[in-house]
Design a protein around this motif. Structure first.
Motif, PDB file in Angstrom:
ATOM      1  N   ALA B   4     -36.029  -4.004  63.048  1.00  0.00           N
ATOM      2  CA  ALA B   4     -36.685  -5.274  62.716  1.00  0.00           C
ATOM      3  C   ALA B   4     -37.276  -5.217  61.315  1.00  0.00           C
ATOM      4  N   LYS B   5     -38.021  -4.141  61.058  1.00  0.00           N
ATOM      5  CA  LYS B   5     -38.658  -4.005  59.737  1.00  0.00           C
ATOM      6  C   LYS B   5     -37.769  -3.155  58.851  1.00  0.00           C
ATOM      7  N   HIS B   6     -37.520  -3.615  57.637  1.00  0.00           N
ATOM      8  CA  HIS B   6     -36.657  -2.858  56.739  1.00  0.00           C
ATOM      9  C   HIS B   6     -37.120  -3.073  55.302  1.00  0.00           C
ATOM     10  N   PRO B   7     -37.143  -1.987  54.493  1.00  0.00           N
ATOM     11  CA  PRO B   7     -37.656  -2.144  53.119  1.00  0.00           C
ATOM     12  C   PRO B   7     -36.783  -3.034  52.234  1.00  0.00           C
ATOM     13  N   ILE B   8     -35.506  -3.195  52.552  1.00  0.00           N
ATOM     14  CA  ILE B   8     -34.612  -3.969  51.673  1.00  0.00           C
ATOM     15  C   ILE B   8     -34.069  -5.219  52.365  1.00  0.00           C
ATOM     16  N   LEU B   9     -33.688  -5.069  53.616  1.00  0.00           N
ATOM     17  CA  LEU B   9     -32.963  -6.150  54.295  1.00  0.00           C
ATOM     18  C   LEU B   9     -33.925  -7.203  54.860  1.00  0.00           C
TER      19      LEU B   9
END
Ligand SMILES: Cc1cc2nc3c(=O)[nH]c(=O)nc-3n(C[C@H](O)[C@H](O)[C@H](O)COP(=O)(O)OP(=O)(O)OC[C@H]3O[C@@H](n4cnc5c(N)ncnc54)[C@H](O)[C@@H]3O)c2cc1C
Ligand code: FES
Lengths: 367, 104
Positions: B4-9
């Protein structure tokens, strides 16, 4: 049967670039892919590309994919998705390409065909290697970056080439723990920049190590790794068991060549390009007139080279269709060759350059 | 587990459909590959081999290896890594080569 000027099989970076070039030249082109969405392996590549500006360096793979799709749409090319191709049959009226669409058999007759089917990941065989939880590194990459699910939490990566290094980092970005990256050779296979990122994140890279077996009942629960000597023989007493729920195998790719075999292309064997590759000339044309190759099928490299090879094949097809006179086509192709040559420099590129020269020589009857 | 949490997406969609795996309801996002919904639900064994009944799951994730095949709406040998999930789909762990009409 419907006749078209040209047909491109595979909508990865190579096939998209080829399609755009043919359309730019004013040619009629149909692009076919078995997936519901075009892009091939590009949309899972969320890292920034290397190279110079004209290679779109510093841009992430999926942004390049979005650009290519936009160019394809505005080029007016026809795109057939959800359509696996199962046959390519050259005969005197043209090249027949048969495919399935929604369980219906269909076929088209094309004057020129470009095969851009890409590659697939190699695997390793060891006791327990078929347990669920053991997968290609590219498979894990597809799951986390495209499908946005984690295949597991505790990962062992096998292979330190660029795919192993990049996917390890991307697994961490997705929230997994990469417990160790193991590599059979005595040194790291991929770029130092990528390896540095993994190390800084705290993942040990164990060179001269291999996987001995995977343990688990219904899925992988642990792996046993072992150190190897310079002849890749396991060193007794160095075994180590690590609890893990996922093992990613990143030991290279092979060209996906079924269609090229099927239509009678001549092959040669070049391990550095992934094994058996269809022989092609400077125009990317195979030994079967009118059939071209581009991208991983013509030797496994990377997305940037796949795009350039696609452009080259596209320009060559447009020329062969009479859309460009030689005085226009030659400088266009030279530009692409120059870019390909710069992409094939440096410690890794040079070897691919040499392997490609070998492939081109095979087309001239050498080898 | 979903990423769910992503640095880029960008953020992901919420599950909006239900599919049934061996009779059990699991949430899915319409259009995602069946395999993704299964992994998100923690299911890793997709089929059992014909002779020895060994478990198999995904291997290539791009429709090339056929390790992930299951019986979907009564049709055996469906590659779940490239087949989109749809509302009320019935998915069965496949035994061996599977058979037609396990579910209708
Ligand atoms: C899973 C995976 C992950 C990768 N990750 C990286 C990475 O992170 N970094 C990197 O540098 N390289 C990576 N690579 C290498 C990658 O192959 C290249 O970067 C690049 O995508 C190759 O482009 P291509 O156009 O030749 O093939 P692809 O991008 O593979 O495209 C080929 C297309 O052809 C379609 N196709 C094949 N056969 C048929 C058929 N019979 N009928 C219809 N359609 C067909 C495929 O479905 C696919 O869409 C990866 C490769 C794979 C397989
Ligand atoms: S995992 Fe290989 S075909 Fe689905």
């Amino acid at each position: 049967m419907r006749k078209v000027q040209s047909l491109v099989i595979g909508a990865g970076p190579a096939g998209l670039a080829a399609t755009i070039e043919i359309a730019k030249g004013g040619g009629e082109v149909v692009l076919i892919d078995e997936n519901a969405k075009p892009g091939g392996q590009l949309f899972k590549q969320i890292h920034k590309f290397f190279g110079s500006k004209e290679h779109r360096a510093g841009i992430r793979g999926y942004d390049i994919g979005t650009q290519l799709l936009a160019e394809t749409t505005s080029s007016g090319a026809e795109v057939l998705l959800d359509s696996p191709v199962y046959g390519v049959y050259p005969h005197n009226e043209g090249i027949m390409v048969s495919y399935l669409h929604r369980e219906q058999e269909k076929a088209l007759l094309a004057e020129k065909v470009i095969l851009a089917s890409g590659g697939m990941e190699n695997t390793l065989s060891f006791p327990g290697s078929t347990l669920p939880g053991i997968m290609g590194a590219g498979c894990a990459q597809t799951m986390i970056n495209v499908n946005r699910v984690l295949p597991g939490k505790k990962v062992i990566m096998v292979g330190s080439g660029n795919v192993g290094l990049i996917v390890s980092y991307q697994l961490m970005q997705a929230g997994a723990d990469v417990l160790a990256l193991i590599e059979g050779a005595p040194s790291i296979g991929g770029y130092g920049v990528h390896a540095g990122k993994i190390r800084r994140a705290g993942t040990p890279i164990k060179v001269s190590h291999t996987i001995k077996r995977a343990l688990g009942e219904n899925q992988v629960e642990a792996v046993e790794i072992v150190q190897v000597d310079d002849k890749f023989r396991p060193l007794a007493g160095t075994e180590e068991i690590i609890a893990a729920d996922t093992v990613c195998i990143a030991v290279g790719l092979s060209p996906l060549t079924e269609l090229a075999w099927l239509c009678g292309c001549e092959f040669t064997y070049i391990p550095l390009l992934g094994g058996h590759v269809p022989i092609h000339n400077e125009n990317m044309e195979t030994s079967v007139p009118g059939i071209y190759v581009a991208g991983d099928i013509a030797g496994v490299e990377e997305a940037s080279t796949a795009m350039e090879e696609g452009r080259l094949a596209g320009i060559a097809v447009a020329q062969a269709l009479g859309l460009y006179p030689p005085e226009e086509a030659v400088p266009l192709k030279e530009e692409v060759w120059n870019r390909l040559n710069t992409l094939r420099t440096g410690p890794f590129g040079q070897k691919r350059f040499d392997a490609k020269v070998e492939l081109l020589q095979a087309a001239k009857g050498g080898n | 587990m979903r990423v769910a949490k992503h640095p880029i997406l960008p953020p992901i969609k919420e599950p909006d459909i239900t599919i049934y795996v061996d009779g059990k309801a699991i949430p899915a996002i319409s259009g995602e590959p069946i395999a993704a919904a299964l992994l998100a639900a923690g299911i890793k064994v997709f089929r059992k081999t014909a002779k020895k009944g060994y478990p198999r799951g995904i291997f290539c994730g791009i429709g090339r290896c056929t390790d992930c095949v299951m019986t979907v709406d009564g049709q055996p040998n469906v590659r779940t890594c490239v087949t989109p999930a749809r509302e009320n789909m019935r998915i069965e762990t496949q035994n061996g080569l599977g058979s037609w009409g396990e579910q209708g």
